[in-house]
Motif scaffolding. Sequence first.
Motif, PDB file in Angstrom:
ATOM      1  N   ASP A  33       0.805  -1.226   0.000  1.00  0.00           N
ATOM      2  CA  ASP A  33       0.000   0.000   0.000  1.00  0.00           C
ATOM      3  C   ASP A  33       0.831   1.265   0.000  1.00  0.00           C
ATOM      4  OD1 ASP A  33      -2.065  -1.834   2.150  1.00  0.00           O
ATOM      5  OD2 ASP A  33      -2.533  -1.342   0.067  1.00  0.00           O
ATOM      6  N   ARG A  34       2.117   1.155  -0.307  1.00  0.00           N
ATOM      7  CA  ARG A  34       2.949   2.356  -0.370  1.00  0.00           C
ATOM      8  C   ARG A  34       2.918   2.929  -1.771  1.00  0.00           C
ATOM      9  NH1 ARG A  34       4.864   4.591   4.429  1.00  0.00           N
ATOM     10  NH2 ARG A  34       4.447   2.934   5.929  1.00  0.00           N
ATOM     11  N   THR A  45       2.229   4.286  -9.125  1.00  0.00           N
ATOM     12  CA  THR A  45       1.060   3.528  -8.676  1.00  0.00           C
ATOM     13  C   THR A  45       1.244   3.268  -7.187  1.00  0.00           C
ATOM     14  OG1 THR A  45      -0.231   1.519  -9.022  1.00  0.00           O
ATOM     15  CG2 THR A  45       2.140   1.317  -9.179  1.00  0.00           C
ATOM     16  N   THR A  46       0.320   2.529  -6.581  1.00  0.00           N
ATOM     17  CA  THR A  46       0.584   2.039  -5.230  1.00  0.00           C
ATOM     18  C   THR A  46       0.877   0.550  -5.317  1.00  0.00           C
ATOM     19  OG1 THR A  46      -1.823   2.045  -5.025  1.00  0.00           O
ATOM     20  CG2 THR A  46      -0.640   3.558  -3.631  1.00  0.00           C
ATOM     21  N   VAL A  47       1.610   0.057  -4.327  1.00  0.00           N
ATOM     22  CA  VAL A  47       1.923  -1.365  -4.295  1.00  0.00           C
ATOM     23  C   VAL A  47       0.682  -2.114  -3.811  1.00  0.00           C
ATOM     24  CG1 VAL A  47       3.383  -3.132  -3.278  1.00  0.00           C
ATOM     25  CG2 VAL A  47       4.321  -0.881  -3.779  1.00  0.00           C
ATOM     26  N   ASP A  48       0.112  -2.922  -4.678  1.00  0.00           N
ATOM     27  CA  ASP A  48      -1.103  -3.631  -4.279  1.00  0.00           C
ATOM     28  C   ASP A  48      -0.809  -5.020  -3.756  1.00  0.00           C
ATOM     29  OD1 ASP A  48      -2.685  -2.108  -7.098  1.00  0.00           O
ATOM     30  OD2 ASP A  48      -2.868  -1.562  -4.990  1.00  0.00           O
ATOM     31  N   LEU A  79      -5.318  -6.034  -6.686  1.00  0.00           N
ATOM     32  CA  LEU A  79      -5.853  -5.484  -5.434  1.00  0.00           C
ATOM     33  C   LEU A  79      -7.154  -6.176  -5.063  1.00  0.00           C
ATOM     34  CD1 LEU A  79      -5.691  -3.326  -3.217  1.00  0.00           C
ATOM     35  CD2 LEU A  79      -6.988  -1.821  -4.687  1.00  0.00           C
ATOM     36  N   ARG A  82      -6.435  -9.459  -3.672  1.00  0.00           N
ATOM     37  CA  ARG A  82      -5.820  -9.368  -2.349  1.00  0.00           C
ATOM     38  C   ARG A  82      -6.886  -9.153  -1.286  1.00  0.00           C
ATOM     39  NH1 ARG A  82      -2.565  -4.372  -0.552  1.00  0.00           N
ATOM     40  NH2 ARG A  82      -2.554  -4.681   1.694  1.00  0.00           N
ATOM     41  N   ILE A  83      -7.873  -8.314  -1.578  1.00  0.00           N
ATOM     42  CA  ILE A  83      -8.905  -8.038  -0.581  1.00  0.00           C
ATOM     43  C   ILE A  83      -9.906  -9.180  -0.490  1.00  0.00           C
ATOM     44  CG2 ILE A  83     -10.835  -6.527  -0.001  1.00  0.00           C
ATOM     45  CD1 ILE A  83      -9.351  -4.238  -1.159  1.00  0.00           C
ATOM     46  N   PHE A  84     -10.318  -9.689  -1.621  1.00  0.00           N
ATOM     47  CA  PHE A  84     -11.414 -10.650  -1.593  1.00  0.00           C
ATOM     48  C   PHE A  84     -10.970 -12.096  -1.704  1.00  0.00           C
ATOM     49  CE2 PHE A  84     -14.478  -7.458  -1.385  1.00  0.00           C
ATOM     50  CZ  PHE A  84     -14.164  -6.449  -2.264  1.00  0.00           C
TER      51      PHE A  84
ATOM     52  N   ARG C  72      -4.865   5.085   3.078  1.00  0.00           N
ATOM     53  CA  ARG C  72      -4.632   3.722   2.622  1.00  0.00           C
ATOM     54  C   ARG C  72      -3.423   3.094   3.299  1.00  0.00           C
ATOM     55  NH1 ARG C  72      -4.023   1.228  -3.470  1.00  0.00           N
ATOM     56  NH2 ARG C  72      -3.311  -0.793  -2.722  1.00  0.00           N
ATOM     57  N   GLU C  73      -2.369   3.927   3.466  1.00  0.00           N
ATOM     58  CA  GLU C  73      -1.162   3.377   4.070  1.00  0.00           C
ATOM     59  C   GLU C  73      -1.374   2.961   5.516  1.00  0.00           C
ATOM     60  OE1 GLU C  73       2.006   6.139   3.614  1.00  0.00           O
ATOM     61  OE2 GLU C  73       1.859   6.092   1.438  1.00  0.00           O
ATOM     62  N   ARG C  78      -8.568  -2.376   2.669  1.00  0.00           N
ATOM     63  CA  ARG C  78      -9.990  -2.625   2.841  1.00  0.00           C
ATOM     64  C   ARG C  78     -10.701  -1.397   3.386  1.00  0.00           C
ATOM     65  NH1 ARG C  78     -10.573  -8.478   5.272  1.00  0.00           N
ATOM     66  NH2 ARG C  78      -9.322  -8.978   3.474  1.00  0.00           N
ATOM     67  N   PHE C 302      -5.240   5.030  -5.597  1.00  0.00           N
ATOM     68  CA  PHE C 302      -4.616   4.096  -6.526  1.00  0.00           C
ATOM     69  C   PHE C 302      -3.182   4.463  -6.885  1.00  0.00           C
ATOM     70  CE2 PHE C 302      -7.945   1.226  -7.142  1.00  0.00           C
ATOM     71  CZ  PHE C 302      -9.141   1.897  -7.243  1.00  0.00           C
ATOM     72  N   GLY C 303      -2.715   5.576  -6.357  1.00  0.00           N
ATOM     73  CA  GLY C 303      -1.319   5.931  -6.593  1.00  0.00           C
ATOM     74  C   GLY C 303      -1.053   6.556  -7.937  1.00  0.00           C
TER      75      GLY C 303
END
Lengths: 142, 161, 409
Positions: A33-34, A45-48, A79, A82-84, C72-73, C78, C302-303
């Motif tokens: 999430d970083r 992007t963010t790390v998913d 993502l 990962r969540i579901f 988010r971080e 979720r 979403f970054g």
Amino acid sequence: MSAEKRRKIEPSEIRPAPRPAGLVLDAQLHLLDRQVLDVDGVPVTTVDDLELSGPAPDEPIPEGAAPPSITALLTGPVLGTRIFGGRPPSNRLIRIPWDVVSGVDTVITVGVRSDSLEASWVERWLRNHVIGRIPGGSHDPD
Amino acid sequence: MSQYGRRLATILLALAVLAGALTACSQRPSPEALKGPAKDVFSAVQAATLAVDLRIKNSTTAAAGSTAADDMLGEVESATDEVEGFTAPTEEEKSLRDDMLTSFATISRAMLHARDALTAPSGGPEQGQPGSGAHGLPEVLGELRNATDQLKALMTKAGIQ
Amino acid sequence: MKRLLGVALGILTAIGGFVDIGDLVTNAVVGSRFGLSLAWVVVVGVVGICLFANMSGRVAAVSGRATFEVIRERMGPRAGLANLAASFLINLMTVTAEIGGIALALQLASGVAYLLWVPVALLAVWLVIWRVKFKIMENVTGLLGLSLIVFAVALFLLKPDWGVLASQAFAPSVSQEEGPGVYWYFAIALFGAAMTPYEVFFFSSGAVEERWKVKDLMQARMNVLLGFPLGGFLSVAIAACAAVVLLPAGISVTTLSQVALPVAQAGGQLALAVLILGVVAATFGAALETTLSSGYTLAQFFGWSWGKFRRPAQAARFHMSMIVVLLAGAAVLATGVDPILVTEYSVVFSAIALPLTYLPILIVANDPQYMGEHVNNRAVNIAGLVYLVIILAASLAAIPLMIVTGAGA
């Protein structure tokens, strides 16, 4: 039986093990999430999710196998899994290879330009086919 | 059928009957039910009256005044639709609902005249154009005030306040 | 001198930017039905938004990161996704309401049908987001929005009975006609209108856009602490005008044309013109802020690269998402739904989503990893917790009250 009485050793007296060289990371805290920034500081992007090398979870581990290592940062639809739950097939994963990562801090920096990464393909597609085509899209705001 | 199935079927049947009964009964024109639409129409006609009054004093523009009249006309229309949907089995209820609808119709007519009069430029419309002569602003104001008094009397008679 | 001008500009912009279509409509409705007996809610709401805007601005200035990135971080994907979904949907409702508001105000000015103005408003909002610099956009809409002071002027010109107004405000009671259910429903609506969530995301992203550092915090704090309360004062003036003219006549506000009547009565066509200018500017500014807010929240989760400081080609996903949001809002309006109705629902749903948007800010503002030595002090934390309780109470009571009162009918 020893002549001198053994003094009880307190936990605080036990000397800590020597620190290994390098940075110790917690994947959940420091990687997932970083935000990922490229070499110019542009967000990518963010790390998913993370991809690890090594045997799959339910397989037996062969003798003398190397420990799992991070091969890539993952982003995109992963993502959702990962969540579901679940996992997309390997050829559907959007990867940022670990060897382009140049720094891990409150953000993760990579040493290459965002445009050269697979992960920025949506951005590039929109730029070339939609936003870039609308007049004024390539100008600085005035 | 098992005992569980029989119980389930009874419950579903009861629910279906209840749903049927509820949808079949639309609103009755009791003072309670009429309160909502009557107040809406009262509010609308008061607003239209204020708009006409301001236009006579030249305190508001034709655009703002006619927009207000148009909006208020829409309010009265939807209140009229609501009351028309009431079922009225008894004579008394029928006469109350019809009286209310008559009052709404008078108000709608007055508001139409108001909208036409307000759309005209401030010098007044030419003779023969809508909003002139007998339908000029001062006349329209009187028409609206009469219609409002009519509605107020009806509301008091019906016990809505 | 230049510094003083900068400070003044900031405050004036905050005042003009505080009122949006939600405040306008909700305060007018409340004034026409309850007089000033709900004025205390505006005070509570203003204090709340000052508190949270301050916190989110501090987070952005100290950590260099905007609120949603940090959500988010710190709280995981979720919680972040739940927050994003709720905020995004409400933002969408608010964008729809604001664009409707612009079109309604233009109809009031011209008499031309409101639906014809919707595409014009849409295009204008998009063009400004596309091309105009952040600072210019803020300053112009904020200053023009100050025209809404006409409500305060109108109130004085109406020569009201100040005693009656004061007794309504300071000794609030529920009237016989309306009943406690509707009273508290509108209290929640007014609260949601004052503590708009998008304001906080916009504020913190704006802080990053303008590259605030710790030394800018003092200025930001003043803008908020002086600007927002004065904006709240304007809201109360709107309610008071309705209370003085519309309430005695039995007119309950359902359209923008009715909101204009007291001002026209007080100051004639000139006041009306100033009012329309103010409404267009305020709703236009709010439309810009909410659209940008939707873009910010999506991009930060979403970054994506984001920001008006970047050329659109460098922030393609950001701009694309805003175009989609604007088109969706216009599509909703094209169905003919009444924008005032959308506004009334959007403020209540804003109130419902408040806990989701404010709790993360409170958590992050206390996190030493991001804030260093600038974490919340004890007083701010106590206030923050008190407000969290209020927000939770409002959020939980909103839907039952909506059902019981038929959405305040």
